[in-house]
Design an enzyme around this catalytic site. Structure first.
Site, PDB file in Angstrom:
ATOM      1  N   ASP A 189       0.850  -1.198   0.000  1.00 26.26           N
ATOM      2  CA  ASP A 189       0.000   0.000   0.000  1.00 26.26           C
ATOM      3  C   ASP A 189       0.882   1.243   0.000  1.00 26.26           C
ATOM      4  O   ASP A 189       1.909   1.295   0.685  1.00 26.26           O
ATOM      5  CB  ASP A 189      -0.907   0.015   1.227  1.00 26.26           C
ATOM      6  CG  ASP A 189      -1.955   1.099   1.140  1.00 26.26           C
ATOM      7  OD1 ASP A 189      -2.971   0.882   0.464  1.00 26.26           O
ATOM      8  OD2 ASP A 189      -1.729   2.171   1.735  1.00 26.26           O
ATOM      9  N   LEU A 190       0.503   2.234  -0.800  1.00 29.77           N
ATOM     10  CA  LEU A 190       1.251   3.496  -0.866  1.00 29.77           C
ATOM     11  C   LEU A 190       0.681   4.431   0.206  1.00 29.77           C
ATOM     12  O   LEU A 190      -0.381   5.019   0.045  1.00 29.77           O
ATOM     13  CB  LEU A 190       1.111   4.096  -2.269  1.00 29.77           C
ATOM     14  CG  LEU A 190       1.973   5.306  -2.612  1.00 29.77           C
ATOM     15  CD1 LEU A 190       3.459   5.034  -2.373  1.00 29.77           C
ATOM     16  CD2 LEU A 190       1.750   5.732  -4.061  1.00 29.77           C
TER      17      LEU A 190
ATOM     18  N   ASP B 206      -4.139   2.649  -5.219  1.00 30.38           N
ATOM     19  CA  ASP B 206      -2.769   2.820  -4.714  1.00 30.38           C
ATOM     20  C   ASP B 206      -2.290   1.547  -4.026  1.00 30.38           C
ATOM     21  O   ASP B 206      -1.426   1.582  -3.154  1.00 30.38           O
ATOM     22  CB  ASP B 206      -2.704   4.012  -3.755  1.00 30.38           C
ATOM     23  CG  ASP B 206      -3.659   3.865  -2.574  1.00 30.38           C
ATOM     24  OD1 ASP B 206      -4.475   2.924  -2.583  1.00 30.38           O
ATOM     25  OD2 ASP B 206      -3.583   4.686  -1.638  1.00 30.38           O
TER      26      ASP B 206
END
Length: 430
Positions: A312-313, A357
């Site tokens: 995950d960003l 994202d």
């Protein structure tokens, strides 16, 4: 009229009105008899000469089907004349008429090149019968040569690669220019080679099985066979049609090759494009759903581990709101590059854009510890990017095939949830 025109015109005819017979004999009675009988009963054009030298000149001026010659005449005669005619006019048949069989034995005459032998005196019907037989043989040979020449031209001039194959051993008997050009080899260099030697190893058994089935049916078509005629050369994809022919020399396979390499490449590119995320270059979620099942099946069959990383960003929404979507898109593309740099293409590790994202990575033949090393490498690589406050949180799960795809994803997702709850920019394992 040229020889080709004569052959073409006469192909398929049952009479000999366009045949030409030359009678060489210094006895006028024989010449007159032959001229009247041959022309009247068989319908040939008849030329008569009295010496061997005149016979040679007539042969040089006019296409002659059969020479009927005495063995003793002024000038060139006897075995010398027969050998000369056979050497310089090989398509002309030769019937010898002689009253001196002891001087010119039948075996010597035939060995010199004559087709038949008549002793003087002879019944009229004998000459007629032997002429008809010889003219018929010559006509059959010409018709066959004409047909072979026509089909040989079609074979050689075809834009598609064509091969004649021994039906039992699958050895190449002949190949046309297009097939040599297709493989990038010199003409006439493929005769005697096994067809299997030109195929990619992965397709040899499939080709052999297909030829076996075709031999029972008499023919068929197979798609997408890989040719790899030279080590290190790129494979070429072929659609192949086979026809089995029973010939005098045995069963022959006639193969036609259609090069579909470019078509297959375009199809593969389209298929890849449908499974790729255009922004990051990674596979998309649809591809992930099909490949995760394959990865688990492969791990179970080989009894080897497979790792799944869910990524995950962190702070991506805030970055987008602050710096705009262009910066956000650039960061997503940077994550794609980081993932590609960190995985091993040699064993087909795969990276995916799982969502907006969110990303995932499948690591084949990798333990949990190996997955941690890859995750650390990703974070280190991402540290060199202008991150605008974003970081990577990564959850890792290992499986050897005992989980369903859905359970495997849930396991890695749970580890990702722990990483984000621990303060983000973290790595956690399940």
């Amino acid at each position: 009229m040229s020889q080709v025109q004569r052959d073409s015109t006469r192909a398929g005819q049952d009479d000999y009105r366009q045949a030409a017979v030359l009678v060489a004999d210094d006895q006028e009675s024989i010449m007159l008899l032959a001229e009247q009988m041959v022309h009247a009963r068989i319908g040939c054009t008849v030329y008569t000469v009295q010496t061997g030298d005149e016979a040679v000149r007539q042969l040089e001026e006019t296409p002659i089907d059969v020479l009927v010659t005495d063995m003793r005449m002024p000038g060139m005669h006897g075995l010398e004349l027969i050998r000369h005619v056979r050497a310089h006019f090989p398509e002309t048949g030769i019937i010898v008429i002689t009253g001196y069989p002891e001087d010119f034995p039948y075996v010597d005459v035939v060995n010199a090149g004559a087709d038949d032998f008549i002793r003087k005196p002879f019944p009229h019907g004998e000459l007629e019968a032997k002429l008809i037989r010889l003219l018929r043989e010559r006509q059959i040979l010409r018709e066959r040569a004409f047909a072979e020449s026509k089909y040989r031209s079609l074979f050689e001039l075809s834009a598609e690669g064509m091969v004649l194959l021994d039906g039992e051993r699958h050895v190449i008997l002949d190949a046309n220019r297009s097939f040599h050009a297709l493989l990038g080899v010199e003409a006439d260099t493929l005769q005697g080679k096994l067809l299997a030697d030109l195929l990619a190893a992965s397709d040899r058994i499939r080709m052999e099985q297909w030829l076996l089935v075709c031999s029972r049916r008499g023919g068929g078509t197979i798609a997408d066979i890989a040719l790899a005629p030279q080590p290190g050369a790129p494979e070429m994809r072929m659609d192949i049609t086979a026809s089995f022919i029973d010939a005098d020399i045995g069963r022959i396979v006639f193969l036609t090759f259609k090069d579909v390499t470019e078509k297959r490449q375009v199809e593969q590119q389209l298929a890849d494009a449908a499974q790729r995320d255009s922004l990051t270059g990674l596979f998309n979620k649809r591809a992930f759903e099909s490949r995760i099942a394959g990865a688990l099946a492969r791990a179970e069959k080989a009894n080897k581990p497979v790792c799944l990383l869910m990524i995950d960003l962190d702070n991506f929404k805030q970055c987008n709101d602050t710096h705009g979507h262009q910066v956000g898109d650039r960061l997503l593309a940077e994550v794609g590059q980081v993932i590609r740099k960190s995985i091993r293409e040699s064993i087909q590790d795969e990276g995916f854009r799982y969502g907006g994202d969110e990303f995932s990575v499948i690591l084949h033949e990798t333990t949990l510890d190996g997955g941690v090393l890859v995750a650390q490498r990703m974070q280190s690589e991402y540290d060199h990017v202008e991150r605008h406050g974003t970081t990577l949180s990564i959850g890792i799960a290992e499986c050897r095939g005992e989980l369903t795809p859905e359970a495997f994803v849930r396991k890695a997702d749970a580890a990702l949830y722990q990483a984000k709850n621990s303060g983000r920019n973290a790595i956690r394992t399940a």
